[in-house]
Write an enzyme that holds these catalytic residues in place. Structure first.
Site, PDB file in Angstrom:
ATOM      1  N   ASP A 141     -10.499   0.166  -9.623  1.00  0.00           N
ATOM      2  CA  ASP A 141     -10.212   0.985  -8.433  1.00  0.00           C
ATOM      3  C   ASP A 141      -9.235   0.257  -7.533  1.00  0.00           C
ATOM      4  O   ASP A 141      -9.331   0.356  -6.302  1.00  0.00           O
ATOM      5  CB  ASP A 141     -11.537   1.286  -7.711  1.00  0.00           C
ATOM      6  CG  ASP A 141     -11.379   2.354  -6.632  1.00  0.00           C
ATOM      7  OD1 ASP A 141     -12.168   2.316  -5.661  1.00  0.00           O
ATOM      8  OD2 ASP A 141     -10.466   3.199  -6.742  1.00  0.00           O
ATOM      9  N   LYS A 144      -3.007   1.714  -9.484  1.00  0.00           N
ATOM     10  CA  LYS A 144      -2.838   2.486 -10.728  1.00  0.00           C
ATOM     11  C   LYS A 144      -1.984   1.758 -11.770  1.00  0.00           C
ATOM     12  O   LYS A 144      -2.260   1.811 -12.951  1.00  0.00           O
ATOM     13  CB  LYS A 144      -2.259   3.846 -10.404  1.00  0.00           C
ATOM     14  CG  LYS A 144      -0.917   3.832  -9.660  1.00  0.00           C
ATOM     15  CD  LYS A 144      -0.532   5.215  -9.167  1.00  0.00           C
ATOM     16  CE  LYS A 144       0.688   5.188  -8.264  1.00  0.00           C
ATOM     17  NZ  LYS A 144       1.896   4.645  -8.900  1.00  0.00           N
ATOM     18  N   ASP A 169     -11.362   4.791 -11.509  1.00  0.00           N
ATOM     19  CA  ASP A 169     -11.190   5.820 -10.492  1.00  0.00           C
ATOM     20  C   ASP A 169      -9.737   6.310 -10.494  1.00  0.00           C
ATOM     21  O   ASP A 169      -8.835   5.628 -11.001  1.00  0.00           O
ATOM     22  CB  ASP A 169     -11.542   5.250  -9.104  1.00  0.00           C
ATOM     23  CG  ASP A 169     -11.593   6.343  -8.037  1.00  0.00           C
ATOM     24  OD1 ASP A 169     -11.337   6.014  -6.869  1.00  0.00           O
ATOM     25  OD2 ASP A 169     -11.879   7.502  -8.385  1.00  0.00           O
ATOM     26  N   ASN A 170      -9.498   7.510  -9.957  1.00  0.00           N
ATOM     27  CA  ASN A 170      -8.150   8.027  -9.695  1.00  0.00           C
ATOM     28  C   ASN A 170      -7.296   8.250 -10.928  1.00  0.00           C
ATOM     29  O   ASN A 170      -6.067   8.135 -10.876  1.00  0.00           O
ATOM     30  CB  ASN A 170      -7.394   7.076  -8.749  1.00  0.00           C
ATOM     31  CG  ASN A 170      -8.183   6.752  -7.520  1.00  0.00           C
ATOM     32  OD1 ASN A 170      -8.555   5.604  -7.294  1.00  0.00           O
ATOM     33  ND2 ASN A 170      -8.465   7.771  -6.711  1.00  0.00           N
ATOM     34  N   GLU A 199     -11.642  12.038  -3.250  1.00  0.00           N
ATOM     35  CA  GLU A 199     -12.649  11.829  -2.192  1.00  0.00           C
ATOM     36  C   GLU A 199     -12.359  12.654  -0.931  1.00  0.00           C
ATOM     37  O   GLU A 199     -11.247  12.693  -0.429  1.00  0.00           O
ATOM     38  CB  GLU A 199     -12.761  10.341  -1.823  1.00  0.00           C
ATOM     39  CG  GLU A 199     -11.459   9.616  -1.560  1.00  0.00           C
ATOM     40  CD  GLU A 199     -10.957   8.870  -2.780  1.00  0.00           C
ATOM     41  OE1 GLU A 199     -11.151   9.365  -3.899  1.00  0.00           O
ATOM     42  OE2 GLU A 199     -10.340   7.824  -2.624  1.00  0.00           O
TER      43      GLU A 199
END
Ligand SMILES: O=c1[nH]cnc2c(O)c(F)c(-c3ccc(F)cc3)c(-c3ccc(F)cc3)c12
Ligand SMILES: [Mg+2]
Length: 214
Positions: A141, A144, A169-170, A199
């Protein structure tokens, strides 16, 4: 001088959460981010998916890449067995300073080791510095563009064992296409996408769970 968003998030925790109560810390941050100021915590919706994976893995060793204000650190650490250890890496010293206080407010400082610095520098040093050979769970997290190189680096350093679980995540927003392509096509991983939302918003996002097959 102006306060920062992480400082205002910490103030909301100190005002609204009970010391030593991780669930109240998580709730206070989610309330702050939903009603006052958006912040890039994994959040309550993806957080519940993360909780279910952590509970299923019941990890003794956890690595978190990207602490930010410590929201997911608190969520994960609050589910760990007594002897378990969570190492969380944070590059930004201002974020790290806030996260330490959020983690302490939750009463989880004995389970958590927050390390300031870059994942690329620290991943090769973890085994000697912390006496940990492999991780049962890794939560990605941070940034990227680092998901794929850091995953390859963890493999190279022998930090993953047969059955180690990566949760990222993401993977949709902002998206990590090279990482997704790798864990979904490599014979060394069994991957699964958990659809959710960015979120505190209605935009799509999700978590990718990838089991290392060795
Ligand atoms: O960088 C991140 N690390 C970890 N988690 C993140 C996260 O959970 C997010 F929701 C976002 C996000 C996504 C959409 C958006 F509009 C703003 C921020 C970011 C992010 C993405 C691009 C940036 F330039 C800055 C922050 C991150
Ligand atoms: Mg995130």
């Amino acid at each position: 001088t102006q306060s920062t968003r992480p400082q205002r998030l910490l103030s909301a925790v100190q005002k609204n959460a009970t010391r030593g109560n991780p669930r109240s810390v998580v709730r206070a941050i989610d309330e702050f981010c939903r009603h006052k100021e958006w912040a890039m915590n994994v959040g309550d919706e993806k957080g519940c998916i993360l909780d279910s994976i952590v509970s299923e893995v019941n990890p003794v060793t956890v690595l978190e890449l990207g602490t930010y204000c410590g929201y997911s650190t608190v969520r994960i650490a609050s589910l760990l067995p007594p002897n378990a250890k969570l190492i969380t890496l944070e590059f930004n010293p201002d974020f790290a300073a806030i996260a330490r206080q959020v983690i302490a407010w939750a009463g989880l400082q004995d389970k958590v080791q927050l390390v300031e610095g870059s994942s690329g520098d620290w991943i090769p040093k973890i085994q000697e510095q912390f006496g940990i050979n492999t991780f049962d769970l890794v939560f990605l997290d941070h940034w990227k563009d680092r998901y794929l190189p850091d995953t390859k680096l963890m493999e190279k350093c022998g930090l993953l064992r047969k059955g180690s679980v990566l949760v990222a995540d993401n993977v949709i927003c902002p998206g990590t296409p090279d990482y997704l392509e790798y864990v979904r096509s490599s014979p060394c991983y069994k991957s699964q996408y958990f659809i959710s939302h960015l979120e505190y918003t209605k935009a799509e996002d999700g978590l990718e769970k990838s089991v290392f097959l060795g």
